[in-house]
Write an enzyme that holds these catalytic residues in place. Sequence first.
Site, PDB file in Angstrom:
ATOM      1  N   ASP A   1      -9.153   3.287  -2.609  1.00  0.00           N
ATOM      2  CA  ASP A   1     -10.190   3.721  -1.668  1.00  0.00           C
ATOM      3  C   ASP A   1     -11.473   4.185  -2.337  1.00  0.00           C
ATOM      4  O   ASP A   1     -11.743   5.380  -2.457  1.00  0.00           O
ATOM      5  CB  ASP A   1      -9.623   4.837  -0.787  1.00  0.00           C
TER       6      ASP A   1
ATOM      7  N   ASP B   1       0.840  -1.200   0.000  1.00  0.00           N
ATOM      8  CA  ASP B   1       0.000   0.000   0.000  1.00  0.00           C
ATOM      9  C   ASP B   1       0.879   1.256   0.000  1.00  0.00           C
ATOM     10  O   ASP B   1       2.093   1.190   0.228  1.00  0.00           O
ATOM     11  CB  ASP B   1      -0.888  -0.035   1.259  1.00  0.00           C
TER      12      ASP B   1
ATOM     13  N   GLU C   1       2.567   4.886  -4.144  1.00  0.00           N
ATOM     14  CA  GLU C   1       2.602   5.817  -5.295  1.00  0.00           C
ATOM     15  C   GLU C   1       3.919   6.588  -5.341  1.00  0.00           C
ATOM     16  O   GLU C   1       4.343   6.911  -6.458  1.00  0.00           O
ATOM     17  CB  GLU C   1       1.401   6.760  -5.209  1.00  0.00           C
TER      18      GLU C   1
HETATM   19  O1  MIG Z   1      -4.102   6.300   4.122  1.00  0.00           O
HETATM   20  O2  MIG Z   1      -3.804   1.144   5.670  1.00  0.00           O
HETATM   21  O3  MIG Z   1      -6.011   1.989   0.229  1.00  0.00           O
HETATM   22  O4  MIG Z   1      -6.924  -0.127   1.762  1.00  0.00           O
HETATM   23  O5  MIG Z   1      -6.970   0.251   4.544  1.00  0.00           O
HETATM   24  C1  MIG Z   1      -4.860   5.134   4.118  1.00  0.00           C
HETATM   25  C2  MIG Z   1      -4.944   1.916   5.748  1.00  0.00           C
HETATM   26  C3  MIG Z   1      -3.950   3.951   4.063  1.00  0.00           C
HETATM   27  C4  MIG Z   1      -5.079   3.019   2.163  1.00  0.00           C
HETATM   28  C5  MIG Z   1      -5.515   1.750   1.518  1.00  0.00           C
HETATM   29  C6  MIG Z   1      -6.532   1.071   2.366  1.00  0.00           C
HETATM   30  C7  MIG Z   1      -5.976   0.822   3.737  1.00  0.00           C
HETATM   31  C8  MIG Z   1      -5.521   2.135   4.364  1.00  0.00           C
HETATM   32  N1  MIG Z   1      -4.541   2.772   3.501  1.00  0.00           N
END
Ligand code: MIG
Length: 733
Positions: free
Chosen positions: A442, A335, A338
Amino acid sequence: MWTWVSKNTLRLVYGSPKEWFAPEGFKEGEHGNVEVTEEEGKFLLKANGRILQEDISISRDGEYFCLTMKMWRGNIFGLGDKMGPMNRRQRKYIFFNADDPIHTPIADPLYKSIPFFIVLDRKTSFGVFFNYPGYMEMDFDSEGKGVFKIKVRGEGLVEYFIFNSSVKEIIREFLNLTGKNFPAPIWAFGYHQSRWGYTDRNVVMEIARKFREKSIPCDGIFLDLEHMDSFKNFTWDEENFKEFPEFVKELHDMGFKVVPIVDAGVKVEEGYEIFNEGKKNGYFLKTKDGKDFEGAVWPGRTRFPDFTRDDVREWWGEKYANFVEKTNVDGFWNDMNEPTIFATQEELDEMRERMADIDLDDGWMIPLTLLSFSNVFKSQREEEIVHKDDLPHWKVRNAYGMLMTKACWEGLKKRFPSRRFLILSRSAYPGIQKYGGVWTGDNHSWWEHILQEMINIQSLSICGIFFCGFDVGGFGGDVTPELLVRFYQLGAFTPFFRNHSAIGTKRQEPWVFGEYYENVIKEIINLRYSLIPYIYSSYMLGIMKNVPLVRPLFFEFQDDPVTHTIEDEYMFGPSILVAPIYRFGQEKRVVYLPKVRWLYIPTGEIMKPGWRVVDAPLEVIPLFQREDTAVVKMDPQNFIFEKDLKRLYFDVFLNERVEIELYEDDGESFSFEEGDFSLRRVLITRDKIEVESSRGGYKPPVREWVFKILEVEGRIREISILVDERDLKIPLR
Ligand code: MIG
């Protein structure tokens, strides 16, 4: 300059670009059937007398390199999961990976950059891939003047032009260039439960137990940020997730796989091993003056590995493998890659200053200033960050998440060469499919997002990313009962089927809305599990042959121009057409059925091609089986490896002849690459069933195969046979 890279693919170079991640699979010396003329660096492409690319002009605009040409006729499909209609025509898109958690119809850019699209009209189709991982914009004639524009920050562009008149072949060719899809383990096709906000081990165990008590099938439990110690990657929280390896084992014993999250950023903390190593070896992204670039993410101060470097990827890859060694988790969910950076010190200082200057007399400057702050966390910091050898971030940002995922795949493959993991990434660039799958980030518990996700998974799939899915139920916002059901009905027909939601939103496990909704959802998940043999076989054959599991109608029925206009129906594998319901209260819908006869699965009605209206109350998913196909099913289980399969079911919808290939293997190792798989051709006609002996070294157990054959005129026959590895020919009367 132009060269052929395969019989169907031309590589065109405009300006003087550098290609960082050149595709593989070049075949020098091949030559296609297209005329190319080059004049002053502009190309005219002609095939069979038809002009495919013309009126090209090149210009510069400061640091930007611009290319314009005559807009192609036809529809534009692809670009991965961008918001808005599936046909990309008449819109402008930005490619610069960003974490935008509010997917409005115009949100752009989002997490991924997939600069590949297919031009499709009645007569022909071809593919275009602009291979550049830096800042890029494309405008598909947003002004209606018949002009396509592409603009990059950089010195030039490389275009791969894939000639072919078939969408299927274009995708195949694109994957010959960018790589085959990774083999997900079979359990990855089960159902998964996740939530940001499962605060501790007990909460997770309670959820897990509930699935088993209620016999709602579930294979994977995903662990979000909570499992970590102070948001440090590859650690666990000794308090809330104490004895983590035992906890994983406990879940394993109940038949669950466990997939923790990993963020791209590394917490700045002396003594945290990963931080110390990264700092000592200079593995982190830098600022222009050579210091480690620092920003804030979940852990507070954070630094970011430079995944463009081989040595950094190798180092990071080992971290995944070490974590598996310690804890035995079954995959990783990558996660914030980017990468997301909430803010830098300079930005905080600047915001403070600007706020200090503002008072009530500033009127409309107040909301404007506040609004500008709210975008800070999305910014790409392309001016500040540099990679090794002073490579500016804006030239490679879009590949960052893909390279992190590559590190994950390679690290695991090296240490565990015979174990398949579920690898997921939010950010992506072409090539990602070799290392893992993706989810769409999200989304929200909005009705509009059911249709949007339907478009997203189709667009990802035709861009060669086959293992894709979205947060079932919606990530942000509070889900409502009917919305949850309809979300599940779509999710069950996507490769990656996971319910996930954000902290602070309403809980959305299958049972939250009481018995009625729970039962409806349980039946959806059961249906999904009954289809596992079909899904897994289609996926694995698909990754070998470069054919996606999710297929827009035009993929299968390109000759029929009506299919070029349909985004709210698609094929899931070769046999099933899905037409999900995506509006509140809707109980009927219009469906376009191309070319052949279709079996409406919920009622058993046989339908002729054309526009039809079907009933679909809340319990019903509009599903159709294509004429002359079979769907291979099993009895649902609590999880995929729960029991040995004693029986397979073949639901056959027969006109003349059904021919399918059934692929099986152990579902969790790589031995299929050495030939340990079973591939059988099954042929069904009106007077016989033929089963070819198994090709490959994997021997599925002797099982009962139950054929339910429905002929297009309505006659039904049921035949059950015991099948071992030998071939069989059964006459039918
Ligand atoms: O700023 O880890 O897309 O699936 O639950 C949010 C917390 C960070 C974004 C991800 C989401 C995840 C969440 N993350």
